[in-house]
Scaffold this active site. Structure first.
Site, PDB file in Angstrom:
ATOM      1  N   ASP A   1      30.434  46.249  36.693  1.00  0.00           N
ATOM      2  CA  ASP A   1      30.901  44.990  36.680  1.00  0.00           C
ATOM      3  C   ASP A   1      29.788  43.903  36.422  1.00  0.00           C
ATOM      4  O   ASP A   1      28.659  44.308  36.334  1.00  0.00           O
ATOM      5  CB  ASP A   1      31.259  44.997  38.271  1.00  0.00           C
TER       6      ASP A   1
ATOM      7  N   ASP B   1      29.476  40.088  37.514  1.00  0.00           N
ATOM      8  CA  ASP B   1      29.012  39.023  38.264  1.00  0.00           C
ATOM      9  C   ASP B   1      28.723  39.590  39.940  1.00  0.00           C
ATOM     10  O   ASP B   1      29.502  40.308  40.498  1.00  0.00           O
ATOM     11  CB  ASP B   1      30.213  38.090  38.595  1.00  0.00           C
TER      12      ASP B   1
ATOM     13  N   ASP C   1      29.892  44.940  43.022  1.00  0.00           N
ATOM     14  CA  ASP C   1      29.566  44.493  44.610  1.00  0.00           C
ATOM     15  C   ASP C   1      30.700  44.060  45.050  1.00  0.00           C
ATOM     16  O   ASP C   1      30.678  43.737  46.212  1.00  0.00           O
ATOM     17  CB  ASP C   1      28.688  42.973  44.058  1.00  0.00           C
TER      18      ASP C   1
END
Length: 226
Positions: free
Chosen positions: A8, A10, A187
């Site tokens: 991922d 961001d 995250d």
């Protein structure tokens, strides 16, 4: 034997949200109404963190400015965005993580809900060739034409990430279930569907909900920005 490393972007490889920061940047330079855009940007960002984002509503909002300006102008703004915002957010710990997988010969790809116009130059800064992102539609489906403000295909979000990754792997003559080692670093609890599909899920700088889920499942937790 091909191994796969998915990341991922961001709050995983970056300690910020590139979509949110792009919106804030457009507001600062006066491209969009600063108060309205900042308020909406904040609302959608909070919805994302809370796991209740209406992805279609968000994309209509996020892609609208792309449809109102030429590609040349957008590229000029994005160059400034990279210099003013993103370059200072590139952390050596994240660069090193990617390099470890590259040095091992792993196939590396960023998988993000943020659109490819915003993210491709960022992903290139990590030396990663492959990107699975939400794709903004262009006039007459010409990749060099101006944007329409619509989405092309399936947004790379939640379960959509699985479909988009499967399609991308098929284009590489690969399939996730046939890979003995596949990693996904994320995250966000929004990425649980894809985390469950790989052999090595890694909760990276995880939000509260993903941290709790990772602890329940004994998944490794990686803090890149501690």
């Amino acid at each position: 034997m091909t191994q796969l490393a998915l990341f991922d972007l961001d709050h995983t490889l970056l300690p910020c949200d590139s979509d949110y920061e792009w919106g804030q940047f457009l507001a600062r330079i006066g491209v969009v109404d600063s108060q309205y855009y900042a308020e909406q940007n904040e609302r959608f960002y909070q919805d994302y963190k809370d796991g209740k984002l209406d992805i279609q509503a968000f994309l209509r909002f996020a892609l609208k400015p792309l449809s109102e300006h030429s590609r040349a102008q957008l590229t000029e703004w994005h160059d400034a965005f990279m210099k003013e915002v993103i370059t200072g957010q590139l952390r050596q710990s994240a660069l090193d993580l990617v390099k470890r997988h590259q040095d091992a010969g792993d196939l590396c790809c960023v998988v993000t809900a943020t659109n490819s116009f915003v993210t491709r130059p960022i992903v290139e800064s990590f030396g990663i060739k492959h990107l699975v992102a939400t794709e903004p539609a262009t006039l007459n489906d010409n990749p060099l034409a101006n944007f329409t403000g619509e989405v092309k295909g399936i947004p790379s979000f939640r379960e959509g990430k699985i479909q988009r990754v499967d399609d991308w792997l098929a284009s590489q003559n690969l399939a996730l279930e046939k890979l003995t080692h596949s990693y996904f670093y994320s995250d966000s609890m929004n990425d649980l569907p894809l985390l469950e599909r790989v052999s090595h899920p890694v909760a990276t700088n995880p939000d509260t909900r993903l941290r709790e889920e990772a602890q329940k499942r004994n998944w490794p937790i990686l803090e890149l920005f501690a």
